[in-house]
Design a protein around this motif. Structure first.
Motif, mmCIF file in Angstrom:
data_model
loop_
_atom_site.group_PDB
_atom_site.id
_atom_site.type_symbol
_atom_site.label_atom_id
_atom_site.label_comp_id
_atom_site.label_asym_id
_atom_site.label_seq_id
_atom_site.Cartn_x
_atom_site.Cartn_y
_atom_site.Cartn_z
ATOM 1 N N THR A 52 1.020 -1.382 -0.120
ATOM 2 C CA THR A 52 -0.014 -0.087 0.051
ATOM 3 C C THR A 52 0.801 1.167 -0.045
ATOM 4 N N ASN A 102 -6.467 -3.978 4.365
ATOM 5 C CA ASN A 102 -5.874 -3.030 3.447
ATOM 6 C C ASN A 102 -5.743 -3.686 2.272
ATOM 7 N N GLU A 122 1.999 -7.383 12.687
ATOM 8 C CA GLU A 122 1.084 -6.945 13.393
ATOM 9 C C GLU A 122 -0.073 -6.518 12.666
ATOM 10 N N ALA A 123 0.168 -5.935 11.582
ATOM 11 C CA ALA A 123 -1.051 -5.663 10.722
ATOM 12 C C ALA A 123 -1.888 -7.087 10.246
ATOM 13 N N PRO A 134 4.288 2.887 10.080
ATOM 14 C CA PRO A 134 4.429 3.417 8.528
ATOM 15 C C PRO A 134 3.099 3.351 7.670
ATOM 16 N N ASP A 135 3.243 4.015 6.701
ATOM 17 C CA ASP A 135 2.073 4.479 5.761
ATOM 18 C C ASP A 135 0.864 4.981 6.392
ATOM 19 N N THR A 141 -3.056 6.653 4.596
ATOM 20 C CA THR A 141 -3.343 6.106 3.196
ATOM 21 C C THR A 141 -4.696 6.325 2.893
ATOM 22 N N PHE A 193 -10.787 -1.090 4.023
ATOM 23 C CA PHE A 193 -10.351 -0.666 5.354
ATOM 24 C C PHE A 193 -11.437 -0.909 6.617
ATOM 25 N N ARG A 247 0.678 1.373 15.107
ATOM 26 C CA ARG A 247 -0.105 0.564 14.101
ATOM 27 C C ARG A 247 0.443 1.166 12.814
ATOM 28 N N SER A 248 0.748 0.305 11.847
ATOM 29 C CA SER A 248 0.764 0.745 10.500
ATOM 30 C C SER A 248 -0.232 0.968 9.529
ATOM 31 N N ASN A 249 -0.478 1.586 8.536
ATOM 32 C CA ASN A 249 -1.403 1.641 7.514
ATOM 33 C C ASN A 249 -2.430 2.386 8.320
ATOM 34 N N ARG A 298 6.870 6.649 6.949
ATOM 35 C CA ARG A 298 6.199 6.876 5.478
ATOM 36 C C ARG A 298 4.861 7.435 5.959
ATOM 37 N N PHE A 299 4.637 8.504 4.910
ATOM 38 C CA PHE A 299 3.306 8.973 4.894
ATOM 39 C C PHE A 299 2.634 8.810 3.494
ATOM 40 N N ALA A 300 1.359 8.924 3.412
ATOM 41 C CA ALA A 300 0.486 8.844 2.098
ATOM 42 C C ALA A 300 0.868 10.373 1.511
ATOM 43 N N GLY A 337 -0.720 3.657 -3.064
ATOM 44 C CA GLY A 337 -0.081 4.792 -2.572
ATOM 45 C C GLY A 337 0.385 5.995 -3.362
ATOM 46 N N SER A 369 6.049 -5.141 10.825
ATOM 47 C CA SER A 369 4.819 -4.349 11.019
ATOM 48 C C SER A 369 3.791 -4.881 10.333
ATOM 49 N N GLN A 397 4.376 5.344 -3.226
ATOM 50 C CA GLN A 397 4.369 6.551 -2.682
ATOM 51 C C GLN A 397 5.341 7.717 -3.696
ATOM 52 N N ASN A 457 -4.036 -7.818 13.480
ATOM 53 C CA ASN A 457 -5.047 -6.842 13.783
ATOM 54 C C ASN A 457 -6.219 -7.223 12.567
ATOM 55 N N ASP A 465 -5.133 4.529 7.699
ATOM 56 C CA ASP A 465 -5.723 4.899 6.545
ATOM 57 C C ASP A 465 -6.767 6.099 7.168
#
Lengths: 474, 212
Positions: free
Chosen positions: A194, A294, A318-319, B69-70, B73, A433, B16-18, B96-98, A228, A315, A198, A322, B20
């Motif tokens: 995602t 996502n 962890e994602a 990160p991210d 988004t 999401f 937390r990543s992502n 990282r940012f969107a 992204g 990461s 960027q 969740n 949004d």
């Protein structure tokens, strides 16, 4: 050294080169507005005593929060009604063309622009909506902007921007039967992540892209933002010209010839170098779906629900933990065994006529599974009219589905079309999401073919899983 | 826009990543037509969970968000930035940012500093070990200081300059109005205009009705 298509469009729209680290000033050819991200921008103009510089390059429609039922009645939700009324007032005050609910040209902005012939190759297109990347399918530089930028474009018809980086996504080979543009883009996002896009404009290239219809190309460019990316783009060709020709705003006569001559120059030079290249082989693609929260958490439909240990990055683990908890899924479960409550067919990703035709070809003569609610929401009022002329509405209704008026609908659940907590959808939209389609709702992103087959069987399915699988698959 | 040079405030570790923009502010809160008053909508779905970081009293007054990160988004909604600002956040730090979120933040005076993931992990540990600990963000030096730890962050030079000067983008662009007018004079006549409006013939749209 040659230049890429995105770089050519950038220099074609350069009003002023930025100096000393300042951004370039880029001219905007088309600005589309809708009710949700524009009210504060118009208010800003009013407070500063500014006008809309180019109402003749601006268009508005109502799509995000509008109902898909009883559209001839006042909007029941008061805050939605206020927002829509505000857009109408603003359009009137600033002299902007608007297609309101009930008008034949109302619909999702990203469906309306192309169908009116306002989206053309070689343009810069912006809208206060991240899925503006859709218009890149025409070889336009098109990207979503925030409300401050909406105000900026209204006031100046330009945006100060730093050049985007360029990424080639080469999709070679031929899509197998049952795999679609949606599966290509879901596979790309799963591959690059995602955040993989960027800062980039993604240029989709290769045989599999060339062979896609404009609808398929729009599906792909539409979801560039889910990787992204700032934008997605596809060089225009005969397929593009054929699609634009004869539409209400398409150039005519000598203008058409001049336009096509220019459009034919809009391609990446053979010796141009991209900042990054990614390859994908379409031969190996199968229907792709998301299992997580996502759009990068996707797998082929034949796979099992993954386990957090399958991921190398902390990461990502962890994602995954969740996501699995939110989605109520157990690692190791075949994706095909996942039971679905609601199938949503629509959105700026897959709410065009070709998407409805593909789904209807599968649903024809069948009945929905008992556990399924099927919501069919055309991307625009014109798509709805066309579908009705072809009898598709009857197919959906006979199958047991609901046939609605046009809008964004359950893609983002700003109107009454929402999932209930823990309800699970197979959705042809673009975002899975948490809570996107309604608080606590669980979304699996799928192609229109998978959506249709799922509506028949009640579990995530591809058309191949159906008895007497229809012969004529897209 | 207010000028930004340095800010000191409670750091909030968001592991937390992502994250949004649908998580930052769900779509149901986007129906307002004002630019302020979105503080109650920030992280609305997570705020109902007692264990959520902003529900812990030590972090409630947070103004520097340290995220995975991210961050930001998805949807382009600037409401995400308004909600963070209205709650009281002045800075978001992430590896990282969107793009759209970062652009929106810059327009609204919310600092988005890019910090390496290793340093984000260090900041998380410090902030979790001592809930309510303050962080100082210096835009001038491009540093984040938390107790003994000082780490650098990245931000675009131009955005940094604009934030430090508190400058309005539209005003800056309008200084180039003559260049815009000149550019408009060079456009091909066939390029589409929305006005006068052209459409296919008008047709009646039948309203769909609820099924029982």
């Amino acid at each position: 050294m040659g230049t890429t298509l995105a770089e050519k469009l950038w220099s074609d729209h350069l009003v002023k080169k930025g100096e000393g680290g300042a951004p370039d000033l880029i001219y905007i050819d088309l600005h589309m507005c809708h009710e949700v991200t524009s009210p504060q921008a118009f208010e800003g103009l009013r407070l500063a005593g500014r006008q809309v510089r180019r109402p003749d390059l601006t268009i508005a429609t109502e799509d995000h929060n509008t109902p898909t039922l009883d559209i001839d009645l006042p909007i029941a939700d008061k805050t939605s009604r206020t927002q829509v009324d505000k857009l109408r007032e603003n359009a009137k005050e600033f002299g902007i063309r608007i297609h309101s609910l009930g008008d034949a040209d109302q619909g999702i902005v990203h469906v309306v622009g192309p169908q009116l012939g306002l989206t053309m190759p070689g343009m810069t297109v912006v809208c206060g909506d991240s899925h503006t990347s859709t218009h890149g399918a025409f070889g336009a530089l098109a990207f979503g902007i925030g409300t401050s930028e909406v105000e900026h474009v209204l006031a100046t018809q330009t945006l100060p921007l730093k050049p985007f980086k360029t990424m080639a996504i080469n999709v070679n080979g031929t899509l197998p039967k049952g795999a679609t543009a949606k599966d290509i883009i879901l596979a790309i996002i799963a591959k690059i992540g995602t955040g993989g896009g960027q800062g980039y404009v993604l240029e989709y290239r290769g045989e599999a892209i060339r062979n896609l219809s404009m609808e398929g190309r729009m599906t792909i460019c539409n979801m560039s933002i889910e990787a992204g990316a700032r934008a997605g783009i596809i060089a225009p060709d005969e397929t593009t010209f054929e699609y634009v020709k004869g539409r209400p705003h398409a150039p005519e006569g000598e203008d058409w010839d001049a336009a096509v001559e220019y459009w034919k120059t809009l391609k990446t030079d053979d010796d141009a170098v991209f900042d990054t290249e990614v390859d994908l082989n379409a031969d190996e693609l199968e229907p792709f779906i998301t299992w997580g929260t996502n759009p990068g958490q996707g797998l082929p439909l034949s796979a099992d629900v993954p386990s957090p240990e399958d991921f190398a990055e902390e990461s990502d683990r962890e994602a995954a933990v969740n996501a699995l908890e939110y989605m109520g899924l157990t690692p190791g479960t075949p994706l095909r065994d996942i039971e679905i409550d609601t199938v949503f067919l629509g959105s700026c990703t897959n709410g065009r006529i070709e998407d409805l035709r593909a789904a209807a070809a599968i649903l024809q003569g069948r009945k929905k599974a008992d556990n399924i609610r099927l919501l069919v929401v055309p991307g625009s009022a014109r798509v709805r009219l066309q579908a009705e002329r072809e009898g598709l509405d009857k197919v959906f209704l006979d199958f047991g589905g609901e046939w609605r008026n046009a809008g964004c609908s359950m893609c983002l659940g700003m109107n009454p079309d929402q999932l209930k907590p823990q309800e699970r959808s197979a959705s042809t939209s673009n975002r899975n999401f948490e809570g996107r389609q309604g608080k606590g709702g669980r979304t699996h992103l799928v192609s229109p073919l998978v959506a249709a087959a799922t509506a028949v069987r009640g579990t995530l399915s591809s058309p191949d899983d159906l008895e007497d699988a229809p012969a004529a698959l897209a | 826009m207010e000028k930004f040079t340095t800010h000191t405030g409670v750091g909030v570790p968001l592991r937390r990543s992502n994250v949004d923009t649908d998580q930052i502010i769900p779509a149901v809160y986007l129906k307002r037509i004002t630019r302020t008053g979105f503080e109650d909508a920030l992280f609305a779905a997570w705020r109902g969970d007692e264990s959520f970081i902003l529900n812990q009293p030590e972090y409630k007054a947070g103004s520097v968000l340290v995220a995975g990160p991210d961050f930001g988004t998805g949807s382009s909604r600037e409401h995400a930035v308004w909600a963070l600002k209205d709650y009281g956040f002045k800075v978001v730090l992430a590896s990282r940012f969107a793009d759209i979120f970062r652009g929106n933040s810059g327009k609204q005076g919310l600092v988005t500093g890019i910090v390496s993931q290793e340093n984000i992990e260090l900041l998380w540990k410090l902030l979790e070990a001592e809930p309510g600990k303050e962080i100082t963000v210096s835009l001038e030096d491009r540093t984040v200081t938390c107790g003994e730890l000082t780490v650098p962050f990245e931000i675009d030079d131009y955005v940094r300059w604009r934030l430090m000067e508190g400058l309005d983008d539209i005003g800056l662009t309008l200084r180039d109005e003559a260049a815009i007018t000149e550019f408009e004079g060079t456009r091909d006549a066939w390029r589409p205009k929305t006005l006068p409006a052209k459409t296919l013939p008008k047709e009646e749209i039948v309203a769909a009705r609820p099924v029982d």
